[in-house]
Design a protein around this motif. Structure first.
Motif, PDB file in Angstrom:
ATOM      1  N   ALA A 185       0.831  -1.201   0.000  1.00  0.00           N
ATOM      2  CA  ALA A 185       0.000   0.000   0.000  1.00  0.00           C
ATOM      3  C   ALA A 185       0.864   1.248   0.000  1.00  0.00           C
ATOM      4  O   ALA A 185       1.870   1.322   0.714  1.00  0.00           O
ATOM      5  N   ILE A 186       0.452   2.214  -0.797  1.00  0.00           N
ATOM      6  CA  ILE A 186       1.067   3.537  -0.778  1.00  0.00           C
ATOM      7  C   ILE A 186       0.247   4.397   0.181  1.00  0.00           C
ATOM      8  O   ILE A 186      -0.952   4.590  -0.024  1.00  0.00           O
ATOM      9  N   THR A 188      -1.462   7.435   1.954  1.00  0.00           N
ATOM     10  CA  THR A 188      -1.948   8.750   1.507  1.00  0.00           C
ATOM     11  C   THR A 188      -1.735   9.821   2.565  1.00  0.00           C
ATOM     12  O   THR A 188      -1.924  11.007   2.281  1.00  0.00           O
ATOM     13  N   VAL A 193       5.535   3.548   2.596  1.00  0.00           N
ATOM     14  CA  VAL A 193       5.010   2.406   1.853  1.00  0.00           C
ATOM     15  C   VAL A 193       4.714   1.334   2.894  1.00  0.00           C
ATOM     16  O   VAL A 193       5.601   0.924   3.646  1.00  0.00           O
ATOM     17  N   LYS A 221       7.734   7.588  -2.440  1.00  0.00           N
ATOM     18  CA  LYS A 221       7.049   6.365  -2.032  1.00  0.00           C
ATOM     19  C   LYS A 221       6.461   5.609  -3.211  1.00  0.00           C
ATOM     20  O   LYS A 221       6.434   4.367  -3.213  1.00  0.00           O
ATOM     21  N   GLU A 222       5.984   6.300  -4.228  1.00  0.00           N
ATOM     22  CA  GLU A 222       5.429   5.598  -5.385  1.00  0.00           C
ATOM     23  C   GLU A 222       6.520   4.852  -6.137  1.00  0.00           C
ATOM     24  O   GLU A 222       6.303   3.730  -6.618  1.00  0.00           O
ATOM     25  N   LYS A 240      -3.767   2.159  -2.589  1.00  0.00           N
ATOM     26  CA  LYS A 240      -3.441   3.417  -1.931  1.00  0.00           C
ATOM     27  C   LYS A 240      -4.421   3.587  -0.780  1.00  0.00           C
ATOM     28  O   LYS A 240      -5.633   3.447  -0.976  1.00  0.00           O
TER      29      LYS A 240
END
Length: 250
Positions: A185-186, A188, A193, A221-222, A240
């Motif tokens: 998961a990224i 938000t 991460v 992070k992406e 995300k």
């Protein structure tokens, strides 16, 4: 692809599990591994309390010249705010290393001995200043008790409390194989991460499901998540979402 700074050397207490494998990606970062909202709220509350104490001192020094009243109260508020911020906004050292076997990371925090030295000398110097000012106006003795006196007690408690020093000294190492990761998961809400995992810990006969936070540099992070994705099983979710950043435990 990445613009991470050169990883720092690990402290002698920590070692990589897959040190003999080629390094795919690695970096070191200092991050706040706890709920920032709670820490900021606590810091704001303590700042308001200090502000009230500063006004109390200002009222107590009613017979003193105005510049000295303002200077002493400003000094008290600034120093105590700095001390509290050092407690509520601490950072942990993290080192991440990705290899063909999986991801492992070390986290550590050394007890800041420099803080003891600074606190000792600073409290001693301010005590001398306040005692000198007390010869001009006895009300400065109140400030000497609250300011340098409080700093002296803090120094002694930090110096003699083994438990306090252990709380501010940590060395941890964790390693996970790619097949043990169950979600990517990224975050938000943080530069993180989030990787969920499912493992059977040594001595147990059941699965432990938890998550590890991979702290990244801003806006990276992406790129980190996209790097990790090919090493995971095809059925592992890639999402995300808002993630929690709990305090690390032993």
């Amino acid at each position: 692809m990445f613009n991470f700074s050169k990883p720092l050397d690990l402290p002698p207490q920590l070692h990589w599990k897959y040190a003999n494998e080629p390094e795919l990606l690695a970096w070191t970062i200092r991050a706040r591994n706890y709920n920032i909202f709670v820490a900021n709220s606590m810091s704001a509350f303590m700042s308001l309390l200090l502000l009230g104490l500063s006004f109390f001192l200002y009222s107590a020094y009613h017979d003193l010249n105005e510049p000295w009243r303002i200077l002493s109260c400003l000094f008290f508020f600034t120093f105590m705010s700095f001390t509290i911020s050092c407690m509520t906004h601490q950072r942990m050292n993290f080192a991440y290393r990705f290899t063909p076997s999986g991801v492992e990371y070390c986290e550590w925090k050394d007890f800041p001995k420099w803080a003891l030295t600074f606190l000792k000398w600073f409290s001693g110097m301010t005590a001398i200043i306040f005692i000198y000012l007390a010869t001009i106006d006895p009300t400065f003795l109140i400030g000497a008790l609250i300011g340098p006196g409080g700093m002296g007690l803090m120094y002694l408690s930090m110096l003699n409390s083994k438990r306090f020093q252990e709380m501010h000294t940590q060395y941890h190492h964790y390693a996970f194989r790619w097949e043990e990761l169950t979600q990517l998961a990224i975050a938000t809400n943080r530069e993180v991460v989030d990787l969920k995992y499912s493992v059977t810990q040594e001595g147990n006969d059941f699965k432990t499901n938890w998550s590890l936070n991979v702290f990244c540099k801003r806006k990276q992070k992406e790129a980190v998540a996209n790097f990790i994705k090919p090493y995971l099983s095809p059925d592992v979710p890639f999402i995300k979402a808002k993630v929690n950043v709990p305090m690390s435990t032993d």
